[in-house]
Design a protein around this motif. Structure first.
Motif, short mmCIF file in Angstrom:
data_model
loop_
_atom_site.label_atom_id
_atom_site.label_comp_id
_atom_site.label_asym_id
_atom_site.label_seq_id
_atom_site.Cartn_x
_atom_site.Cartn_y
_atom_site.Cartn_z
N VAL A 1 -9.05 5.37 6.18
CA VAL A 1 -9.39 4.22 5.33
C VAL A 1 -10.48 3.38 6.00
CG1 VAL A 1 -7.18 3.98 4.12
CG2 VAL A 1 -7.51 2.83 6.31
N VAL A 2 -11.20 2.65 5.19
CA VAL A 2 -12.23 1.78 5.75
C VAL A 2 -11.55 0.77 6.69
CG1 VAL A 2 -13.88 2.04 3.88
CG2 VAL A 2 -12.08 0.34 3.67
N ARG A 3 -12.29 0.38 7.71
CA ARG A 3 -11.69 -0.39 8.79
C ARG A 3 -10.90 -1.63 8.34
NH1 ARG A 3 -12.37 -0.06 14.16
NH2 ARG A 3 -14.01 1.46 13.90
N PRO A 4 -11.41 -2.45 7.42
CA PRO A 4 -10.62 -3.64 7.05
C PRO A 4 -9.29 -3.30 6.40
CG PRO A 4 -12.90 -3.81 6.26
CD PRO A 4 -12.70 -2.42 6.72
N ALA A 5 -9.22 -2.12 5.79
CA ALA A 5 -7.97 -1.75 5.12
C ALA A 5 -6.89 -1.32 6.10
CB ALA A 5 -8.25 -0.62 4.13
N ARG A 6 -7.29 -1.01 7.34
CA ARG A 6 -6.28 -0.55 8.31
C ARG A 6 -5.26 -1.64 8.61
NH1 ARG A 6 -10.46 2.46 12.35
NH2 ARG A 6 -11.21 3.90 10.78
N GLU A 7 -5.74 -2.85 8.68
CA GLU A 7 -4.80 -3.95 8.95
C GLU A 7 -3.78 -4.07 7.82
OE1 GLU A 7 -6.47 -7.86 8.99
OE2 GLU A 7 -4.49 -8.78 9.23
N ALA A 8 -4.29 -3.98 6.58
CA ALA A 8 -3.38 -4.07 5.43
C ALA A 8 -2.38 -2.92 5.45
CB ALA A 8 -4.18 -4.07 4.13
N LEU A 9 -2.85 -1.75 5.80
CA LEU A 9 -1.94 -0.60 5.86
C LEU A 9 -0.89 -0.80 6.94
CD1 LEU A 9 -1.27 2.14 4.69
CD2 LEU A 9 -2.91 3.19 6.24
N ALA A 10 -1.30 -1.38 8.06
CA ALA A 10 -0.33 -1.64 9.13
C ALA A 10 0.73 -2.64 8.66
CB ALA A 10 -1.06 -2.18 10.36
N VAL A 11 0.31 -3.65 7.92
CA VAL A 11 1.28 -4.63 7.41
C VAL A 11 2.23 -3.96 6.42
CG1 VAL A 11 1.52 -6.73 6.02
CG2 VAL A 11 -0.27 -6.59 7.76
N ALA A 12 1.67 -3.12 5.55
CA ALA A 12 2.51 -2.44 4.55
C ALA A 12 3.50 -1.50 5.23
CB ALA A 12 1.63 -1.66 3.58
N VAL A 13 3.06 -0.82 6.27
CA VAL A 13 3.97 0.08 7.00
C VAL A 13 5.08 -0.73 7.66
CG1 VAL A 13 4.13 1.59 9.03
CG2 VAL A 13 2.27 1.90 7.38
N HIS A 14 4.71 -1.86 8.23
CA HIS A 14 5.72 -2.73 8.86
C HIS A 14 6.77 -3.16 7.82
CE1 HIS A 14 7.34 -5.62 11.70
NE2 HIS A 14 7.30 -6.52 10.74
N GLU A 15 6.29 -3.54 6.65
CA GLU A 15 7.23 -3.96 5.58
C GLU A 15 8.10 -2.79 5.15
OE1 GLU A 15 6.61 -6.63 2.67
OE2 GLU A 15 5.95 -8.04 4.22
N ALA A 16 7.47 -1.63 5.02
CA ALA A 16 8.20 -0.45 4.54
C ALA A 16 9.26 -0.01 5.54
CB ALA A 16 7.23 0.69 4.26
N ARG A 17 9.00 -0.24 6.83
CA ARG A 17 9.98 0.15 7.85
C ARG A 17 11.23 -0.70 7.77
NH1 ARG A 17 5.71 1.32 12.63
NH2 ARG A 17 5.33 3.49 12.07
N GLY A 18 11.08 -1.89 7.26
CA GLY A 18 12.23 -2.78 7.16
C GLY A 18 13.05 -2.57 5.92
N ARG A 19 12.72 -1.57 5.12
CA ARG A 19 13.41 -1.38 3.85
C ARG A 19 14.53 -0.36 3.97
NH1 ARG A 19 10.01 -3.11 -0.54
NH2 ARG A 19 11.06 -1.69 -1.90
#
Lengths: 74, 238
Positions: free
Chosen positions: B220-238
Motif C-alpha cells: 500500500v502507499v506509504r500513508p496508508a500503512r499507518e491506517a492499516l496498522a491501526v485497523a490491524v490493532h483494532e481487529a486483533r482486539g475483536r
C-alpha cells in the motif's frame, strides 16, 4: 432547521430545508425529495457510530437527510 | 486465481454464502439497493469470507507451487541449472506479490482536482465520523470503520477489510458511479453504503485480493500503512 442535501460534483448541494412547525416548507421538501429519488438518488439518514438507514420517504424529524448516487464494484 | 478475483467481477456463488443477494435484509433494516444489480451473488457473511480467503490461499499455492517444485527438480538435477532454479523461486515469490499489489491499489487515492468542491465534500465527510477517524483520514486518506465482519478502511476507490485477528485482509474494488464527484464525496458514498448494509456492501464490491496482512502492508502507499496498522490493532482486539 432540517436539511436535505445531495452529494454532487460541487461537494454537496442543499436541496431543501424545512422545519416541522412549517408545513409549507415540509411539503416543498417532500416534493424535492421525491424528485431526487426519481433522478436515481438514494436517500439515507446517518445515525453515526457505524449506522445509517436508507429511507424511501422523507423523515421530517431527521436533522439531515443525505442523497447519494449508487455504488458499484470497480 | 479464482475467476471472481479481478475487479471485473465475481462468478455466482463464489463468495460462499447462504442466500441470494436480495433475500436477506440488512441488520439495520433495508438492504443495499445496489444488490439488485448483482442478483446472482449470494450475500457475503463470515463463513463465506473465510471460505473465500481459503480459496485465495489455495489458488495462490496452486500458481506458485509448480515453480517451487521446478526449482527443486532443476537444482537437484545439476548444479549448472541452479540459476534457472533461482529464477523459478523468484517467480514463485513474485506471483503472490503481484496479486497483493493489485489488492493494495484499492487504497490509492483517485485523481481529480482537490479544489473548492473537495473542501466542501471533506467538510461533510468530517461530519460523518468521529475525531479519531477524521485525523487518521487526514494522514492516510483512509477512513476507519469498525464493522461486524471486521475492521474496514474505506478509501476513495475501494475498501480494505481486516478480518478479526488481523492476520488476513480482503481488498475490495468498489466506487461511486458518478466519476465527477470530488474524492471525499466518493469516499462518503462508500462509507454511507457500508453503514447502511455492511453485508450488502461486501456483496456488491468486487474482491481484488485476499491474503496475509503483511503482504498488503508492503504494497500500500506509504500513508496508508499507518491506517492499516491501526485497523490491524483494532481487529486483533475483536
Amino acid at each position: 432547521m432540517s436539511r436535505l442535501i445531495r452529494m454532487d460534483r460541487t461537494g454537496h448541494t442543499t436541496v431543501a430545508e424545512w422545519t416541522t412547525g412549517d408545513p409549507a416548507s415540509a411539503e416543498e421538501a417532500i416534493a424535492a425529495f421525491r424528485a431526487e429519488l426519481d433522478q436515481g438518488y438514494f436517500a439515507l439518514v446517518n445515525h453515526g457510530a457505524g449506522s445509517a438507514e436508507q429511507v424511501h420517504e422523507l423523515p421530517l424529524d431527521a436533522e439531515l437527510v443525505i442523497l447519494r448516487r449508487p455504488i458499484a464494484g470497480g | 486465481m479464482p475467476s471472481w478475483s479481478s475487479c471485473a467481477g465475481r462468478s455466482p456463488g463464489d463468495s460462499g454464502l447462504s442466500s441470494p443477494a436480495e433475500a436477506a435484509p440488512a441488520r439495520g433494516g433495508a438492504a443495499l439497493p445496489e444488490l439488485a444489480n448483482v442478483r446472482w451473488r449470494t450475500r457475503a457473511d463470515d463463513r463465506g469470507l473465510r471460505r473465500a480467503g481459503r480459496l485465495w490461499t489455495l489458488s495462490t499455492a496452486a500458481h506458485a507451487g509448480p515453480f517451487v517444485l521446478a526449482a527443486v527438480v532443476l537444482a537437484s538435477a545439476s548444479p549448472i541449472l541452479l540459476p534457472f532454479a533461482a529464477l523459478c523461486l523468484v517467480h514463485a515469490w513474485g506471483i503472490p506479490e503481484l496479486y497483493a499489489a493489485r489488492g493494495a491499489r484499492v487504497a490509492k487515492p483517485v485523481g481529480g482536482a482537490r479544489d473548492r468542491s473537495e473542501r466542501v465534500a471533506l467538510g461533510l465527510l468530517g461530519d460523518l465520523v468521529d475525531h479519531r477517524a477524521r485525523e487518521l483520514h487526514a494522514r492516510s486518506g483512509l477512513m476507519l470503520e469498525p464493522g461486524r465482519l471486521g475492521t474496514w478502511l474505506v478509501g476513495e476507490a475501494g475498501a480494505l477489510l481486516v478480518r478479526p485477528g488481523g492476520h488476513r485482509v480482503h481488498c475490495y474494488c468498489v466506487r461511486a458511479t458518478d466519476s465527477a464527484l470530488p474524492p471525499s464525496d466518493r469516499l462518503a458514498h462508500l462509507l454511507l453504503a457500508l453503514r447502511t448494509d455492511e453485508v450488502g456492501f461486501a456483496t456488491v464490491a468486487n474482491l481484488a485480493f485476499s491474503g496475509a496482512t503483511w503482504r498488503v502492508r508492503r504494497r500500500v502507499v506509504r500513508p496508508a500503512r499507518e491506517a492499516l496498522a491501526v485497523a490491524v490493532h483494532e481487529a486483533r482486539g475483536r
